[in-house]
Design an enzyme around this catalytic site. Structure first.
Site, PDB file in Angstrom:
ATOM      1  CG  ASP A  61       7.884 -13.014  -3.727  1.00  0.00           C
ATOM      2  OD1 ASP A  61       7.798 -13.352  -4.924  1.00  0.00           O
ATOM      3  OD2 ASP A  61       7.651 -11.863  -3.324  1.00  0.00           O
ATOM      4  CE  LYS A  63       6.495 -10.430  -6.926  1.00  0.00           C
ATOM      5  NZ  LYS A  63       7.302 -10.300  -5.687  1.00  0.00           N
ATOM      6  CB  ILE A  67      12.145 -22.744 -19.770  1.00  0.00           C
ATOM      7  CG1 ILE A  67      13.452 -23.125 -19.067  1.00  0.00           C
ATOM      8  CG2 ILE A  67      12.401 -21.823 -20.946  1.00  0.00           C
ATOM      9  CD1 ILE A  67      14.343 -24.021 -19.901  1.00  0.00           C
ATOM     10  N   PRO A 172      -0.710  -7.478  -1.856  1.00  0.00           N
ATOM     11  CG  PRO A 172       1.110  -7.575  -3.332  1.00  0.00           C
ATOM     12  CD  PRO A 172      -0.333  -7.981  -3.190  1.00  0.00           C
ATOM     13  N   GLY A 175      -0.029  -0.322   3.738  1.00  0.00           N
ATOM     14  CA  GLY A 175       0.952   0.355   4.595  1.00  0.00           C
ATOM     15  C   GLY A 175       1.887   1.234   3.785  1.00  0.00           C
ATOM     16  CD  GLN A 177       3.864  -1.719  -2.413  1.00  0.00           C
ATOM     17  OE1 GLN A 177       3.362  -1.693  -3.533  1.00  0.00           O
ATOM     18  NE2 GLN A 177       4.341  -2.835  -1.888  1.00  0.00           N
ATOM     19  N   GLY A 182      -7.096  -3.748   5.722  1.00  0.00           N
ATOM     20  CA  GLY A 182      -8.499  -4.185   5.671  1.00  0.00           C
ATOM     21  C   GLY A 182      -9.189  -3.879   4.359  1.00  0.00           C
TER      22      GLY A 182
HETATM   23  P1  BMP Z   1       5.732  -3.750   1.736  1.00  0.00           P
HETATM   24  O1  BMP Z   1       4.478  -3.950   2.599  1.00  0.00           O
HETATM   25  O2  BMP Z   1       6.946  -3.524   2.520  1.00  0.00           O
HETATM   26  O3  BMP Z   1       5.508  -2.782   0.643  1.00  0.00           O
HETATM   27  O4  BMP Z   1       6.018  -5.176   1.062  1.00  0.00           O
HETATM   28  C1  BMP Z   1       5.206  -5.744   0.100  1.00  0.00           C
HETATM   29  C2  BMP Z   1       5.722  -7.107  -0.259  1.00  0.00           C
HETATM   30  O5  BMP Z   1       4.901  -7.645  -1.297  1.00  0.00           O
HETATM   31  C3  BMP Z   1       7.143  -7.125  -0.791  1.00  0.00           C
HETATM   32  O6  BMP Z   1       7.747  -8.337  -0.360  1.00  0.00           O
HETATM   33  C4  BMP Z   1       6.985  -7.147  -2.305  1.00  0.00           C
HETATM   34  O7  BMP Z   1       8.016  -7.855  -2.933  1.00  0.00           O
HETATM   35  C5  BMP Z   1       5.680  -7.905  -2.455  1.00  0.00           C
HETATM   36  N1  BMP Z   1       4.892  -7.548  -3.653  1.00  0.00           N
HETATM   37  C6  BMP Z   1       4.460  -6.256  -3.865  1.00  0.00           C
HETATM   38  O8  BMP Z   1       4.718  -5.343  -3.089  1.00  0.00           O
HETATM   39  N2  BMP Z   1       3.686  -6.006  -4.972  1.00  0.00           N
HETATM   40  C7  BMP Z   1       3.360  -6.957  -5.881  1.00  0.00           C
HETATM   41  O9  BMP Z   1       2.666  -6.674  -6.831  1.00  0.00           O
HETATM   42  C8  BMP Z   1       3.806  -8.265  -5.642  1.00  0.00           C
HETATM   43  C9  BMP Z   1       4.564  -8.547  -4.528  1.00  0.00           C
HETATM   44  O10 BMP Z   1       4.976  -9.778  -4.295  1.00  0.00           O
END
Ligand code: BMP
Length: 226
Positions: A61, A63, A67, A172, A175, A177, A182
């Site tokens: 990852d 991101k 270029i 993502p 938890g 965030q 699910g």
């Molecule tokens: P966490 O469950 O600890 O919040 O981690 C989420 C993971 O997903 C992190 O590695 C973060 O970089 C990635 N991520 C994110 O949280 N939101 C996005 O929009 C894109 C991501 O890659």
């Protein structure tokens, strides 16, 4: 379907931290995502040694947002050290950017995953204005998957409706965030990405099991099996 984000805290012994969690979790999850916190400290090479011969998804990852030629060099490095998927931003566009990266990914059988929306609120400021265009571009370059937010169900559903079923959605935001395990799968995702709610806890395995169980229950509910 669960992918674990391995983002060690700044004061961790990165390789030990990754190795411990990887060995505990690998029988139970579908993949791992390694991001900048680990890559910046120890590099792909050292991480790749630990994850050697893993058969699930191994996502670098970075991101990427550069270029095309330079994104290709970075992607190639990830591939050399055993990663089988790479995340890039979509906003860099097609010409001299994702055209080249997608070609390299095809040649190397590297799964290209493009960010079309993000899980934090600021994604609405710029990125989300272009969700359909980004999704269209992801389809055009033959991306294997896209990133879409578990935290904003409506955006996730809109993206799934737009892209159809030939592209994987990785979500993502579960938890820490705020989204419940699910729910993203119920809203159209194929994989939920979970990091800290598993990896930054005392009982890593126990918390992973809890999340897998919650995923199953939620999915059974939304699919009318319960
Ligand atoms: P966490 O469950 O600890 O919040 O981690 C989420 C993971 O997903 C992190 O590695 C973060 O970089 C990635 N991520 C994110 O949280 N939101 C996005 O929009 C894109 C991501 O890659």
């Amino acid at each position: 379907m669960l992918i674990v984000a391995l983002d060690p805290p700044y004061d961790a012994d990165v390789l030990k931290w990754i190795e411990y969690r990887y060995n505990l979790l690998k029988p139970y999850v579908q993949g791992f995502k390694i991001g900048l916190p680990a890559i910046l400290e120890v590099g792909f090479k050292a991480i790749g040694k630990i994850l050697k011969n893993y058969e699930g998804l191994l996502i670098a990852d970075l991101k990427l947002a550069d270029i095309g030629d330079i994104m290709c060099i970075s992607a190639e490095r990830a591939w050399i050290h055993g990663f089988n998927a790479i995340i890039a931003h979509t906003f860099v566009g097609y010409e001299q950017a994702l055209d080249k990266l997608s070609k390299l990914c095809r040649e190397r059988m590297l799964k290209l995953i493009l960010v079309v929306s993000m899980s934090h609120k600021g994604s609405a400021e710029f990125i989300d204005r272009h969700v359909e265009e980004f999704s269209e571009l992801a389809r055009k370059v033959g991306a294997w998957g896209i990133i879409a937010p578990a935290t904003r169900p409506n955006v996730l559903k809109r993206i799934r409706a737009f892209v159809g079923n030939n592209i994987k959605i990785l979500a993502p935001g579960i938890g820490t965030q705020g989204a419940e395990p699910g729910t993203a799968i119920c809203n159209g995702a194929d994989y939920e990405i979970v990091g800290r709610a598993i990896t930054h806890t005392e009982n890593v395995l126990e918390n992973a099991f809890k999340i897998i169980e919650q995923q199953k229950e939620e999915v059974a509910k939304c699919r009318g099996l319960q």
